[in-house]
Motif scaffolding. Structure first.
Motif, short mmCIF file in Angstrom:
data_model
loop_
_atom_site.label_atom_id
_atom_site.label_comp_id
_atom_site.label_asym_id
_atom_site.label_seq_id
_atom_site.Cartn_x
_atom_site.Cartn_y
_atom_site.Cartn_z
N TRP A 193 0.86 -1.19 0.00
CA TRP A 193 0.00 0.00 0.00
C TRP A 193 0.88 1.22 0.00
N GLU A 194 0.30 2.30 -0.52
CA GLU A 194 1.06 3.53 -0.70
C GLU A 194 0.11 4.73 -0.54
N ALA A 195 0.60 5.73 0.16
CA ALA A 195 -0.13 6.99 0.35
C ALA A 195 0.90 8.12 0.31
N PRO A 196 0.45 9.36 0.11
CA PRO A 196 1.39 10.46 0.06
C PRO A 196 2.17 10.66 1.36
N GLN A 197 1.58 10.23 2.49
CA GLN A 197 2.22 10.38 3.80
C GLN A 197 1.59 9.38 4.75
N ASP A 198 2.15 9.28 5.97
CA ASP A 198 1.53 8.44 6.99
C ASP A 198 0.12 8.95 7.21
N PHE A 199 -0.79 8.06 7.51
CA PHE A 199 -2.17 8.46 7.68
C PHE A 199 -2.79 7.83 8.91
#
Length: 110
Positions: free
Chosen positions: A104-110
Motif C-alpha cells: 500500500w502507498e499513500a502520500p504520507q503516513d495516515f
C-alpha cells in the motif's frame, strides 16, 4: 487523501485514508505511507478482517469534518464494516490464491 493497495497478482484498490487506516488496524498493521502484507501474512489478515466483520459494527464516513445530510435532511448513517472491508478482503483472497503480496502507498503516513 487516498491510499492505493496494489496486489502483485490481482490488481489494485483505492480507499480514503480513514477507512484504510481502520482496516489496517484490524489487520495489525501501522498506517505508514508505505507498507506490505506478505504472502505469509495474507491468511491472518483475511481471518482478522472476517472476524471484525462477523462482530458487526460500522466505520465512520470518510469525510467527517462536517456531517453530511441525506436528501431528507437527516444525518447520513455510517457505512457498515462489511461494506468497507469487502473490497480489501476480496483483494487479499485473490492475492493469496495466486501466492502474491500486497503493497500500500499513500502520500504520507495516515
Amino acid at each position: 487523501m487516498l491510499v492505493r493497495f496494489h496486489s502483485s497478482v490481482a490488481g489494485e484498490l483505492f480507499m480514503f485514508a480513514p477507512v484504510a487506516h481502520a482496516l489496517l488496524d484490524f489487520i495489525g498493521k501501522r498506517a505508514d505511507a508505505r507498507g506490505v502484507i506478505t504472502a505469509e501474512q495474507l491468511a491472518d489478515a483475511i481471518a482478522r478482517l472476517q472476524q471484525a466483520v462477523a462482530a458487526g459494527g460500522s466505520l465512520p464516513l470518510p469525510c467527517e469534518a462536517e456531517p453530511q445530510l441525506d436528501r431528507d435532511g437527516r444525518p447520513e448513517t455510517p457505512v457498515s464494516l462489511s461494506r468497507r472491508a469487502f473490497p480489501l478482503i476480496d483483494l487479499l483472497q485473490r492475492t493469496q490464491r495466486d501466492e502474491g503480496y500486497i503493497l500500500w502507498e499513500a502520500p504520507q503516513d495516515f
